[in-house]
Design a protein around this motif. Structure first.
Motif, PDB file in Angstrom:
ATOM      1  N   GLN A 150       1.818 -10.879  -5.696  1.00 32.37           N
ATOM      2  CA  GLN A 150       2.586 -10.801  -6.943  1.00 32.37           C
ATOM      3  C   GLN A 150       2.052 -10.226  -8.237  1.00 32.37           C
ATOM      4  N   GLY A 151       1.001 -10.283  -8.337  1.00 31.65           N
ATOM      5  CA  GLY A 151      -0.063  -9.541  -9.450  1.00 31.65           C
ATOM      6  C   GLY A 151       0.276  -8.142  -9.108  1.00 31.65           C
ATOM      7  N   TRP A 152       0.219  -7.480  -7.821  1.00 29.36           N
ATOM      8  CA  TRP A 152       0.275  -6.155  -7.585  1.00 29.36           C
ATOM      9  C   TRP A 152       1.829  -5.866  -7.697  1.00 29.36           C
ATOM     10  N   TYR A 153       2.610  -6.661  -7.405  1.00 32.52           N
ATOM     11  CA  TYR A 153       4.030  -6.219  -7.585  1.00 32.52           C
ATOM     12  C   TYR A 153       4.286  -5.975  -9.216  1.00 32.52           C
ATOM     13  N   ASP A 154       3.889  -6.955 -10.009  1.00 35.57           N
ATOM     14  CA  ASP A 154       4.154  -6.905 -11.318  1.00 35.57           C
ATOM     15  C   ASP A 154       3.380  -5.744 -11.976  1.00 35.57           C
ATOM     16  N   SER A 155       2.410  -5.152 -11.453  1.00 38.37           N
ATOM     17  CA  SER A 155       1.679  -4.145 -12.004  1.00 38.37           C
ATOM     18  C   SER A 155       2.551  -2.652 -11.561  1.00 38.37           C
ATOM     19  N   LEU A 156       3.186  -2.718 -10.523  1.00 35.65           N
ATOM     20  CA  LEU A 156       3.645  -1.752  -9.961  1.00 35.65           C
ATOM     21  C   LEU A 156       5.189  -1.631 -10.901  1.00 35.65           C
ATOM     22  N   VAL A 199      -2.515  -9.544 -14.841  1.00 40.61           N
ATOM     23  CA  VAL A 199      -3.763  -9.542 -14.835  1.00 40.61           C
ATOM     24  C   VAL A 199      -3.846 -11.323 -15.153  1.00 40.61           C
ATOM     25  N   LYS A 200      -2.771 -11.998 -15.629  1.00 40.62           N
ATOM     26  CA  LYS A 200      -2.845 -13.454 -15.686  1.00 40.62           C
ATOM     27  C   LYS A 200      -2.849 -14.141 -14.597  1.00 40.62           C
ATOM     28  N   ILE A 201      -1.791 -13.509 -13.545  1.00 43.99           N
ATOM     29  CA  ILE A 201      -1.480 -14.023 -12.071  1.00 43.99           C
ATOM     30  C   ILE A 201      -2.813 -13.769 -11.285  1.00 43.99           C
ATOM     31  N   TRP A 202      -3.445 -12.627 -11.509  1.00 40.92           N
ATOM     32  CA  TRP A 202      -4.704 -12.266 -10.779  1.00 40.92           C
ATOM     33  C   TRP A 202      -5.824 -13.292 -11.087  1.00 40.92           C
ATOM     34  N   GLN A 203      -5.892 -13.643 -12.471  1.00 43.43           N
ATOM     35  CA  GLN A 203      -6.935 -14.506 -12.971  1.00 43.43           C
ATOM     36  C   GLN A 203      -6.815 -15.729 -12.407  1.00 43.43           C
ATOM     37  N   THR A 255       0.952  -1.370   0.034  1.00 45.46           N
ATOM     38  CA  THR A 255      -0.229  -0.089  -0.053  1.00 45.46           C
ATOM     39  C   THR A 255       0.741   1.231  -0.136  1.00 45.46           C
ATOM     40  N   LEU A 256       1.854   1.147   1.128  1.00 43.30           N
ATOM     41  CA  LEU A 256       2.694   2.435   0.996  1.00 43.30           C
ATOM     42  C   LEU A 256       3.843   2.622  -0.202  1.00 43.30           C
ATOM     43  N   TRP A 257       4.084   1.647  -0.832  1.00 41.21           N
ATOM     44  CA  TRP A 257       5.012   1.729  -2.173  1.00 41.21           C
ATOM     45  C   TRP A 257       4.132   2.177  -3.201  1.00 41.21           C
ATOM     46  N   ASP A 258       2.860   1.760  -3.331  1.00 37.45           N
ATOM     47  CA  ASP A 258       2.024   2.129  -4.456  1.00 37.45           C
ATOM     48  C   ASP A 258       1.636   3.627  -4.297  1.00 37.45           C
ATOM     49  N   SER A 259       1.452   3.985  -2.961  1.00 35.17           N
ATOM     50  CA  SER A 259       1.086   5.426  -2.580  1.00 35.17           C
ATOM     51  C   SER A 259       2.348   6.262  -3.260  1.00 35.17           C
ATOM     52  N   ALA A 260       3.573   5.827  -2.891  1.00 39.44           N
ATOM     53  CA  ALA A 260       4.938   6.468  -2.955  1.00 39.44           C
ATOM     54  C   ALA A 260       5.129   6.812  -4.494  1.00 39.44           C
ATOM     55  N   ARG A 278     -10.823  -9.231  -7.527  1.00 43.80           N
ATOM     56  CA  ARG A 278     -11.831  -8.831  -8.371  1.00 43.80           C
ATOM     57  C   ARG A 278     -11.534  -7.435  -8.687  1.00 43.80           C
ATOM     58  N   LEU A 279     -11.242  -6.535  -7.314  1.00 46.13           N
ATOM     59  CA  LEU A 279     -11.007  -5.241  -7.427  1.00 46.13           C
ATOM     60  C   LEU A 279      -9.750  -4.888  -8.250  1.00 46.13           C
ATOM     61  N   LYS A 280      -8.583  -5.522  -8.121  1.00 47.12           N
ATOM     62  CA  LYS A 280      -7.475  -5.421  -8.986  1.00 47.12           C
ATOM     63  C   LYS A 280      -7.812  -5.802 -10.476  1.00 47.12           C
TER      64      LYS A 280
END
Length: 338
Positions: free
Chosen positions: A262-268, A276-280, A216-221, A299-301
């Motif tokens: 992992q999907g969040w990491y990849d997206s950032l 998207v593939k990982i989230w699916q 969360t904090l990395w995304d925000s930064a 689902r929100l991602k």
């Protein structure tokens, strides 16, 4: 003794990913315990086999077995194993999205543990009540409870409990906007977790919480013009991912948690399509193991990545409303209004 051995072997087989063998030993343990007809043995077998079933998300089996163990404990006055049974009941309710049930069970455990002055069970109860309150949006209530648990753990060391209590405290600080405290506390979790082999299913709550803080904090930064350097947060997020990866190797229910982060990491890091593939795949795992909270988060991602946005947001709203996850429901509702 055969019943105890079979139930223990079921858990070990689960650790080795030999799940068909594990189920065989679960059945054998229960059959032997019933044949011997010693209630104390049956309690132990019900609790231990429930621990295995948590790892594969068999929530109804867990509820029945752990409730049977609880009732037998109450008949025998065995409050050591009674605490074990309630802990399994409460934690499995939390993981499976039954927050109201989990909170009630953990309050019962805490009240009784205080009455009997059972320090470790007091820690379990404090942490359990706090986890559920954070999920309900009552972070301020959770902070003093987790601080009390950590004070007890200073004189009664328990690594897994210390990891989980610090991780949830870090998450509570994050939700309250106390970001510096959140990072300092999350850093303690990484220190405590160095070299750990995850053999305690409940560590999932701690590992996921500390990942949530860093991501969360990395995304925000990355997406604000503040003065926070994203590099250290990215490094810590990677370490949190390593913990989730190690957990996933032992416990199948770790799959959707690992996929989410992992999907969040990849997206950032610019790998949106891979994310998207990982989230699916993570969504499939969340549904397989009946983990509605992770189902909703993933689902929100996917919705943010414009993958069937309307469908995913609508389902996430339904999931979070049903379980009472206040912050997540507000987030999903906001996305639905756009």
């Amino acid at each position: 003794e055969l019943a105890h051995a079979s139930s223990g072997t079921a858990v070990l087989a689960g650790f080795a990913q030999l799940h068909q063998l594990a189920e065989t030993y679960v059945e054998r343990a229960l059959a032997v315990a019933k044949e011997v007809n010693q209630p104390s043995n049956l309690i132990t077998v019900n609790v231990v086999t429930s621990v295995y079933h948590i790892s594969v998300g068999k929530w109804e089996d867990i509820r029945v077995k752990a409730q049977n163990a609880r009732e037998l404990c109450e008949e025998l006055g065995d409050y050591r194993q009674w605490g074990d049974a309630l802990s399994v009941l409460g934690e499995s309710a939390f993981l499976s999205g039954r927050i109201a049930d989990g909170l009630l069970i953990q309050k019962t455990l805490l009240e009784d543990a205080r009455r009997r002055n059972s320090p470790l069970q007091i820690v379990w109860g404090l942490a359990g009540v706090a986890w559920n309150n954070i999920r309900l949006g009552n972070e301020a209530i959770s902070v003093p409870m987790l601080e009390e648990a950590l004070k007890i753990l200073e004189v009664l060391p328990n690594r897994a409990s210390s990891i989980n209590a610090n991780a949830q405290l870090a998450l509570a600080y994050l939700r309250l906007g106390e970001n510096e405290k959140a990072v300092r506390t999350a850093d303690k979790v990484l220190e405590l977790s160095v070299g750990i082999s995850p053999t305690v299913y409940a560590l999932l709550m701690g590992f996921a919480a500390v990942a949530e803080v860093y991501f969360t904090l990395w995304d925000s930064a990355l997406h604000t013009s503040g003065t926070v350097d994203p590099a250290p947060l990215q490094s810590s997020a990677g370490k949190a991912l390593t913990l989730l990866r190690a957990y996933r190797k032992v416990f199948p229910i770790g799959q959707p948690y690992l996929a989410y982060y992992q999907g969040w990491y990849d997206s950032l890091t610019g790998k949106t399509q891979h994310a998207v593939k990982i989230w699916q795949k993570g969504l499939e795992a969340a549904q397989k193991f009946d983990l509605p909270y992770e189902d909703g988060l993933i689902r929100l991602k996917l919705a943010r990545a414009n993958e069937d946005r309307g469908v995913h947001v609508a389902r996430a709203i339904q999931i979070f409303e049903t379980m009472g996850a206040a912050r997540e429901l507000k987030l999903a509702s906001g996305m639905g209004a756009k």
